[in-house]
Design a protein around this motif. Structure first.
Motif, mmCIF file in Angstrom:
data_model
loop_
_atom_site.group_PDB
_atom_site.id
_atom_site.type_symbol
_atom_site.label_atom_id
_atom_site.label_comp_id
_atom_site.label_asym_id
_atom_site.label_seq_id
_atom_site.Cartn_x
_atom_site.Cartn_y
_atom_site.Cartn_z
ATOM 1 N N MET A 45 113.241 20.284 103.801
ATOM 2 C CA MET A 45 112.845 19.920 105.198
ATOM 3 C C MET A 45 113.127 18.746 105.805
ATOM 4 S SD MET A 45 114.174 23.386 105.978
ATOM 5 C CE MET A 45 114.674 23.192 107.992
ATOM 6 N N HIS A 46 112.108 18.044 105.435
ATOM 7 C CA HIS A 46 112.090 17.355 107.138
ATOM 8 C C HIS A 46 111.363 16.475 106.614
ATOM 9 C CE1 HIS A 46 112.172 20.672 110.043
ATOM 10 N NE2 HIS A 46 111.643 21.014 109.320
ATOM 11 N N GLY A 47 111.960 16.032 105.489
ATOM 12 C CA GLY A 47 111.889 14.550 104.317
ATOM 13 C C GLY A 47 112.895 14.257 104.024
ATOM 14 N N CYS A 48 113.281 14.059 102.326
ATOM 15 C CA CYS A 48 114.574 13.559 102.419
ATOM 16 C C CYS A 48 116.065 14.834 102.053
ATOM 17 C CB CYS A 48 114.481 13.730 100.496
ATOM 18 S SG CYS A 48 114.103 14.877 99.410
ATOM 19 N N GLY A 49 115.375 16.364 102.628
ATOM 20 C CA GLY A 49 116.052 16.839 102.734
ATOM 21 C C GLY A 49 117.408 17.880 101.233
ATOM 22 N N ARG A 50 116.151 17.389 100.057
ATOM 23 C CA ARG A 50 116.497 17.937 98.993
ATOM 24 C C ARG A 50 115.813 19.041 98.714
ATOM 25 N NH1 ARG A 50 121.046 15.684 98.125
ATOM 26 N NH2 ARG A 50 121.725 16.802 97.091
ATOM 27 N N PHE A 51 116.945 20.354 97.894
ATOM 28 C CA PHE A 51 115.673 21.854 96.654
ATOM 29 C C PHE A 51 115.492 20.833 95.975
ATOM 30 C CE2 PHE A 51 118.131 23.585 100.558
ATOM 31 C CZ PHE A 51 118.027 24.530 100.645
ATOM 32 N N PHE A 52 114.141 21.673 95.640
ATOM 33 C CA PHE A 52 113.737 20.995 94.205
ATOM 34 C C PHE A 52 112.952 22.315 93.856
ATOM 35 C CE2 PHE A 52 110.838 19.521 97.554
ATOM 36 C CZ PHE A 52 109.414 20.136 96.460
ATOM 37 N N ASN A 53 112.137 22.139 92.418
ATOM 38 C CA ASN A 53 111.642 23.695 91.643
ATOM 39 C C ASN A 53 110.402 22.592 91.993
ATOM 40 O OD1 ASN A 53 113.973 24.866 91.351
ATOM 41 N ND2 ASN A 53 114.542 24.253 89.701
ATOM 42 N N ALA A 54 109.589 23.209 91.909
ATOM 43 C CA ALA A 54 108.033 23.731 91.451
ATOM 44 C C ALA A 54 107.407 25.007 91.028
ATOM 45 C CB ALA A 54 107.471 23.582 93.086
ATOM 46 N N VAL A 55 106.547 24.697 89.722
ATOM 47 C CA VAL A 55 105.363 25.737 89.219
ATOM 48 C C VAL A 55 104.695 25.575 89.798
ATOM 49 C CG1 VAL A 55 104.275 26.218 87.024
ATOM 50 C CG2 VAL A 55 106.876 24.589 87.328
ATOM 51 N N ARG A 56 103.937 27.158 90.518
ATOM 52 C CA ARG A 56 102.790 26.866 91.110
ATOM 53 C C ARG A 56 102.202 28.420 90.775
ATOM 54 N NH1 ARG A 56 101.729 29.915 96.394
ATOM 55 N NH2 ARG A 56 103.669 31.036 96.263
ATOM 56 N N ASP A 57 100.995 28.343 91.111
ATOM 57 C CA ASP A 57 99.724 29.357 90.715
ATOM 58 C C ASP A 57 99.747 29.983 92.097
ATOM 59 O OD1 ASP A 57 97.743 31.147 90.136
ATOM 60 O OD2 ASP A 57 97.630 30.430 88.257
ATOM 61 N N THR A 58 100.237 31.402 92.078
ATOM 62 C CA THR A 58 99.484 32.059 93.055
ATOM 63 C C THR A 58 98.480 32.414 93.577
ATOM 64 O OG1 THR A 58 100.671 34.572 92.044
ATOM 65 C CG2 THR A 58 102.560 32.652 93.370
ATOM 66 N N VAL A 59 97.684 32.516 92.659
ATOM 67 C CA VAL A 59 96.519 33.184 92.464
ATOM 68 C C VAL A 59 95.715 31.900 93.509
ATOM 69 C CG1 VAL A 59 94.066 33.768 91.609
ATOM 70 C CG2 VAL A 59 96.815 34.358 91.584
ATOM 71 N N THR A 60 95.775 30.266 92.786
ATOM 72 C CA THR A 60 95.410 29.617 93.616
ATOM 73 C C THR A 60 95.846 28.447 94.156
ATOM 74 O OG1 THR A 60 95.269 28.375 91.613
ATOM 75 C CG2 THR A 60 93.878 29.945 90.989
ATOM 76 N N ASP A 61 97.348 28.789 94.949
ATOM 77 C CA ASP A 61 97.933 27.860 95.543
ATOM 78 C C ASP A 61 97.782 26.297 94.999
ATOM 79 O OD1 ASP A 61 99.347 28.305 97.266
ATOM 80 O OD2 ASP A 61 98.286 27.909 99.128
ATOM 81 N N LYS A 62 97.518 26.818 93.254
ATOM 82 C CA LYS A 62 98.063 24.447 92.981
ATOM 83 C C LYS A 62 99.320 25.018 92.082
ATOM 84 C CE LYS A 62 95.576 22.306 89.651
ATOM 85 N NZ LYS A 62 95.215 21.538 89.573
ATOM 86 N N PHE A 63 99.503 23.786 92.680
ATOM 87 C CA PHE A 63 100.924 23.364 92.295
ATOM 88 C C PHE A 63 101.085 22.498 91.010
ATOM 89 C CE2 PHE A 63 104.448 23.683 95.033
ATOM 90 C CZ PHE A 63 104.095 24.663 96.220
ATOM 91 N N SER A 64 101.683 23.243 90.045
ATOM 92 C CA SER A 64 101.187 22.609 87.941
ATOM 93 C C SER A 64 102.121 21.176 88.284
ATOM 94 C CB SER A 64 101.460 23.347 87.500
ATOM 95 O OG SER A 64 100.977 24.497 87.482
#
Ligand SMILES: [Zn+2]
Lengths: 184, 1003, 113
Positions: free
Chosen positions: C61-80
């Motif tokens: 949002m406050h950078g290049c403005g682009r939407f993108f996708n992520a794989v994140r673990d909802t338990v560890t909060d870690k982005f793969s």
């Protein structure tokens, strides 16, 4: 022409020594937001009168004009105020599909200069300002205000901020410059 | 005044004497003292009353883990802080401090009656005692408890201090500046890595500050420390932060540090922040936080004068203060012996060393013999005496099989205790790193980490100085190597030769054995929350098995010190009571912050004027100079109304409304959100986003646009002008600007990336001056160039570009008042000048500035809604009476499919209608509930609520909007609005109250 | 505050520059009018809400403005991993590869004494 006005008009903060930290409102410039398919970047550069940067964060400066790439298809262009109409005309003649929008009055420029410039910015910017390469820029947050930060030189930064957020940024810089002057 | 300072001892600056007060009494201290060391130097042990029982309490520790010695500290000029730990508060000239939780005085505290009633206050007493009668809770129990319990009093005045924050990125962050941390920082610094070293104390050194006789590589400890400080200061890549506590450790090596900048200064320079929150992102972290000494659990272990042995040693060696004239040490660990030896060598009478172990290292006994100290090996302590200060200790031999023999009483004025040491693993626990139980050392040690983190020294169970140095050096070197690959990284770590090591063996246990009834022993585990060993045993007897439940039932470890001195002892007692090993009972979770942290530090710069961004328009300054009253609208402050002398809001708004309807009003509409939509597919994009049809809208014309969410509910609206075939000027609500832009970007980027269209926010590019009223055109005509303003050429809902007052303009012929009106967009930097010019020229029409309140009234008279006031995210276009704005023939737009879902077509949906009160003078309250039958029993069937309500000066009566179930089918029906004073009745009406034929728009 | 890699800026940036934007790979139907009420309800409201691996959208949002996708673990909060909008859902192998690359760059220390 009527009197122009913006929140930081004529303001300056000087630290204990000017070489350490000086913060001042930048002179007005013409500003445009350019949106265009990167494949058409050469034509856009021709319209602007200089090649545009081709990676996000890249900045090119020449002859008082500056182009900074903010996103995959987004550039901000600045130039002396008097050249504003000429730039608009040049892009109007551009054959490639694009969007050029005048944002000259949307923002206010703040110059942060001196040995302590990066230190001052670190008070409210979360990314590693010290590691930012000279000649690059990016959009980011300064405390709660969105800004565009440009590193013009090792000890010289330019902040571009929407005018109604400028007071907030200025207020924090004011507090920060006091800390730095006190050596705290 | 007694003097317990010992000549030639300590690091305090004897040439800088400082005066301070405690409970109104003047005392002297020295630069380098904490309040605790300075009070002890004056023979003061009694510093507070305990939380629950109001028992007299003294100073237990010499560090940030202190649970007892909490005071109110007053630094002058309204700077008051409760619950400051005396052990970390640095004394300065003029410091004022006071004890807490006592009345009328510290020595005579009426609350101490709780101590006699202690059996009533056992574990879970709140739950058991105050169950009935229910009505007593609010009126009796809670006020009494709140009055009696709790420690310091909260400051009543706003915090006058300012606070700072700073982000930092480094290769290696070293937390803790003791032996291990210093060695780590030296290695990492020498490698060229960027290093931050923080330590919570006023100077680096950790335990070395209490260890002057140790020799490191042939140098005395303090000489080595001085050289090391100089070496670190000489490295430009190393930042040393004393008085800086690492308070929290978060994902990806993000560590919060609280740096105390000015609390230790007598005179605080103007504009100097009190504290700074560092937000450090480190590639590698070395935790070298040392270890915390455990108290022993025995009856009377909380009496003033009973303190940890290591603390007594620190007061002696670092501050040059003896904690008593005749001391006894009781211990299960070697380290207390060294404290007793140091005190004896300094001339203090050591009456006895009581060691609960059956055997102790022979060299310790030999050393005690040489100092003529009586040793009681295999003895226990079963009680202490002394009203406000310990005066004697009761000791007993423990025979074979654990039988406790006859008691002996030994007089003393200080009792040192040590139950061994607990590695400080708090920050490691913040990362959810696993812990493993070390049976030999009776301690939890760090296991697998989840972050880029190493532990070193006593914080990982390596207690000897040599081990701490070498562990720290290895950790620092490895951390630097892992952090970077440049030259200089990864050198072989230094080795350390240490003379004068202390012996460091010991055992840990539960309560000390006693010959008295343990059920009545006031043997404290958690000093701050007044939890005794018997409370924990009671909790187990009552069926609590999990340490997390025992903790909450007894409150053990739940005070502000988070159980730094009590968790392991509590666990040992629980484990014994449960007959399960400690690791099976488990450890409670440590949470940030590591030590209590002021709210100001978290707020940083965000207080006062910088609390939040206050957005102001280019015309805001004029409004302020002309007496506007402001109201916040999202982050903006907007002129609400412009009262003249003697006018209240009602009168001002009535006058402003009348001026607009009769002649001319001027309004700052600059906060309206604006989005420029450009590209060959701009119209197609508009068709897909908005409910309306856009293809046929000609350049130079405007249309009201309605935006839904995909769920079919109204999200935003605004007037949209088409400037060219490929360019639209969209306006949004003030509060919706960012949200609408984000939503549009989402669709462009992720659903329709094929569309050639781009969005740019132009909210702040343009100042917008709304001129409304029958004389609007007459006013601007002479100033406008390049636009034919005649009715035929520039009708209602037209837009054109040209010039006004010599500057470029986008001129809109629009009206949110129902009057002939213009919205003049000019480049923001000229907004104020154009405003002033028009205001001056408008004097002949009686031009009247108006604010948001008048704007609201005028639009309501015309039936125009405000999204977010008359809608709440559950209204469809039809609910709001806006079906006319929905392009019925369009195949699709955002939200269209939802409009035909069965629930959206239900007949009893709440619909927006007009409301006229039976009494025309009654202005309903916005939000008031509406019922059909006012005589039905409570709770009544509420069929809707009032969304907008005003006094209409034009009509000489009140008007309102409301959402009412099936409201449009109830036209002319009477509904009722029950309010506390009376029930109002009103008639459902249409929403347009003024000029329904829209004649004035084109007047 | 997390660091999140923006696949457009090709850089790790602080979390404050980003905005969360819900579950990923839920495309708006090309012609919503042909969907049954239940199908449209599912599109609007029904989400997987997993414990563990989650495919989700973020915006720089406050950078290049682009939407993108992520794989994140909802338990560890870690982005793969993160990847550009419009790219297909990554396979298990791709996710494993991306997260092991991230792990070796940030190897977990054994803090055992
Ligand atoms: Zn990005």
């Amino acid at each position: 022409m009527l009197l122009a006005n913006h929140p930081l008009l004529g303001k300056t903060i000087t630290g204990d020594t000017a070489s350490k930290l000086t913060i001042r409102a930048a002179d007005d410039v013409a500003r445009f937001s350019l949106r265009i398919d990167p494949a058409a970047i050469q034509a856009a550069g021709a319209a602007f009168g200089m090649p545009l940067p081709t990676r996000i964060g890249g900045m090119v400066e020449a002859g008082g004009r500056m182009a900074l790439q903010l996103g995959p298809d987004e550039w901000v262009l600045t130039a002396p105020v008097a050249e504003s109409d000429g730039i608009a005309d040049a892009f109007a003649a551009l054959g490639e599909t694009h969007s050029l929008v005048d944002i000259g009055h949307r923002e206010v420029g703040i110059l942060v200069e001196g040995e302590a410039a990066a230190l001052a910015l670190r008070s409210a910017i979360a990314f590693d300002v010290e590691a930012m390469a000279v000649g690059t820029g990016c959009r980011t947050l300064f405390d709660k205000a969105q800004i565009v930060l440009i590193r013009e030189d090792t000890n010289r930064f330019r902040i571009e901020v929407w005018r109604s957020f400028a007071d907030h940024v200025w207020g924090i810089l004011h507090a920060v410059s006091r800390e730095i002057a006190l050596g705290l | 005044m007694s003097n317990f300072r010992i000549a030639g001892k300590g690091r305090v600056n004897r040439s800088r004497q400082l005066r301070f007060t405690f409970d109104g009494v003047d005392y002297n201290g020295f630069e380098g003292d904490t309040l605790a060391s300075a009070l002890l130097a004056n023979g003061v042990h009694l510093v507070g009353r305990s939380f629950k029982y109001h028992r007299p309490r003294g100073i237990l520790t010499a560090g940030s883990e202190e649970p007892n010695a909490l005071v109110g500290s007053n630094r002058g000029n309204g700077r008051f802080e409760p619950n400051t730990r005396a052990t970390v508060l640095e004394v300065f000239e003029g410091l004022k401090t006071e004890s807490q939780n006592r009345w009328p005085s510290l020595t005579r505290d009426i609350g101490a009656v709780n101590d006699a009633l202690y059996m009533l206050f056992s574990a879970g007493f709140y739950y058991k005692t105050f169950m009935w009668p229910k009505s007593f809770w609010d009126k009796v129990y809670e006020p009494v408890i709140r009055n009696a319990a709790g420690l310091g009093k909260a400051p009543t005045a706003p915090d006058p201090d300012t606070y700072a924050s700073r982000f930092a990125h480094c290769d290696v962050l070293v937390v803790g500046g003791g032996a291990a941390g210093l060695a780590a920082a030296l290695e990492a610094g020498r490698s060229g890595a960027s290093v931050i070293l923080c330590d919570e104390q006023s100077e680096l050194g950790g335990s070395l500050l209490s260890e002057p006789s140790a020799e490191i590589n042939g140098q005395l400890a303090w000489d080595w420390l001085e050289d090391t400080n100089a070496a670190l200061a000489a490295m430009p890549n190393v930042t040393v932060l004393p008085r800086t506590t690492a308070i929290g450790y978060y994902h990806q090596n993000f560590v919060g540090l609280c740096q105390r900048l000015t609390d230790h200064l007598r005179i605080v320079p103007d504009g100097a922040p009190r504290e700074r929150m560092w937000k450090v992102r480190a590639k590698q972290v070395v935790l070298a936080q040392g270890a915390i000494e455990k108290p022993l659990v025995f009856a009377g272990n909380d009496r003033p004068g009973v303190m940890l042995a290591g603390a007594a040693r620190t007061y002696l060696n670092r501050y040059g203060v003896k904690v008593g004239n005749r001391v006894v040490a009781v211990t299960s660990h070697d380290s207390a012996w060294h404290a007793a030896f140091d005190l004896a060598k300094a001339g203090v009478e050591v009456a006895a060393i009581v060691d609960v172990r059956g055997t102790v290292p022979t060299q310790l006994v030999a050393a005690a013999d040489a100092l003529r100290i009586r040793t009681l090996i295999g003895w226990t302590v079963t009680g202490t005496k002394g009203r406000l200060r310990v005066s004697s200790v009761r000791v007993n031999p423990v025979g074979a099989g654990g039988k406790v023999g006859g008691a002996e009483t030994i007089a003393c004025d200080a009792l040192l205790m040590s139950g061994g040491w607990t590695p400080s693993i708090h920050l490691f626990s913040h990362t959810q790193g696993s812990l493993t139980w070390n049976e030999d050392g009776q301690m939890f040690l760090p296991g697998r980490g989840k972050e880029e983190c190493r532990l070193a020294g006593a914080g990982k169970g390596r207690f000897s100085l040599k081990a701490a140095f070498e562990d720290g050096a290895a950790a620092g070197a490895a951390a630097a190597a892992d952090a970077g690959s440049g030259a200089g990284f990864g050198a072989e770590p230094a080795s350390y030769h240490v003379e004068g090591e202390l012996s460091f063996t010991g055992v840990t246990g539960r309560e000390l054995p006693t010959d008295l009834d343990p059920g009545h022993a006031k043997a404290f585990v958690d000093f701050q929350n007044d939890v005794m060993a018997k409370d924990i045993r009671l909790a187990v007897r009552e069926g609590f098995k999990s340490i997390e439940h025992i903790k909450r039932y007894t409150t053990n470890g739940m005070a502000t010190d988070q159980g730094k001195t009590s968790n392991i002892n509590g666990l040992a007692v629980a484990s014994d009571a449960l007959k399960r090993p400690i690791p099976a009972v488990g450890l409670t979770t440590f949470r940030p912050p590591y030590t209590p942290t002021s709210f100001g530090t978290f707020a940083g710069y965000n207080k006062g004027a910088l609390f939040e961004v206050t957005r102001k328009t280019p015309i805001d300054g004029w409004a302020e100079e002309n007496g506007a009253v402001f109201e916040p609208v999202s982050l903006w402050r907007r002129a609400w109304y412009f009262p003249q002398v003697g006018e209240d809001m009602h009168a001002a708004v009535a006058r402003e409304c009348k001026a607009v309807r009769s002649s001319l009003g001027i309004f700052d509409a600059s906060t309206l959100g604006k989005i420029e939509i450009v590209g060959p597919d701009a119209a197609e994009f508009m068709n897909r986003m908005y409910t309306n049809a856009w293809t046929k809208l000609a350049p130079g014309r405007c249309r009201y646009g309605l935006l839904l969410g995909e769920d079919g509910f109204i999200r935003d609206d605004g007037v949209i002008g088409r400037l060219a075939q490929d360019r639209f000027h969209v306006t949004t609500t003030t509060g919706g600007a960012a949200r609408v832009l984000g939503m549009m970007e989402d669709y462009i980027q992720t659903e329709w990336p094929d569309l050639k269209v781009w969005l740019t926010s132009t909210t702040e590019q343009w100042s917008v001056i709304a001129l409304q009223g029958p004389n609007a055109r007459k006013l601007i005509e002479p100033f406008v160039e390049g636009i034919d303003l005649s009715e035929g050429a520039f009708p209602h809902m037209a837009v054109a570009t040209g010039k006004i007052c010599g500057v470029p303009t986008r001129l809109f012929r629009v009206s949110f008042t129902g009057e002939l009106g213009f919205e003049i967009n000019v480049p923001a930097r000229y907004g104020r000048a154009v405003w002033e010019k028009l205001f001056e020229a408008g004097q002949r029409f009686g031009i009247t500035p108006y604010g948001t309140e008048t704007m609201h009234v005028l639009r309501a008279e015309k039936g125009y809604i405000i999204v977010g006031q008359d809608t709440d995210g559950t209204l469809t276009p039809d609910d709001a009476g806006l079906s006319w704005a929905v392009g019925k023939t369009k195949p699709d737009f955002v939200g269209k499919r939802s409009l035909s879902r069965p629930d959206m077509l239900a007949a009893n949906r709440k619909q927006l209608v007009g409301l006229l009160t039976s009494d025309p003078k009654t202005v309903l309250e916005e939000g008031a509930q509406i019922v059909l039958d006012p005589n039905q029993p409570v709770p009544m069937d509420m069929v809707g609520h009032v969304t907008s309500s005003y006094w209409s000066a034009e009509l000489g009566r009140s008007i309102a909007f409301a959402v009412i179930q099936g409201g449009r089918s109830l036209q002319g029906k009477t509904v009722h609005v029950p309010m506390p004073d009376k029930v109002h009745s009103a008639t459902i009406a249409g929403m347009v109250f003024v000029d329904p034929e829209n004649k004035r728009l084109s007047a | 505050m997390l660091l999140i890699r923006c696949p457009y800026c090709e850089a790790e940036r602080p979390e404050v520059e980003f905005a969360y934007a819900g579950e990923a790979h839920i495309a708006r139907p090309a012609d919503p009018s042909v969907l049954s009420d239940d199908e449209w309800r599912d599109f609007l409201f029904i989400r997987t809400n997993p414990r563990g691996r989650h495919f989700e959208r973020w915006r720089h949002m406050h950078g290049c403005g682009r939407f993108f996708n992520a794989v994140r673990d909802t338990v560890t909060d870690k982005f793969s991993m993160t990847y550009k909008a419009g790219a297909p859902r990554p396979s298990d192998e791709e996710i494993a590869l991306a997260s092991s690359a991230a792990d070796s760059a940030a190897s977990v220390k054994d803090a055992r004494p």
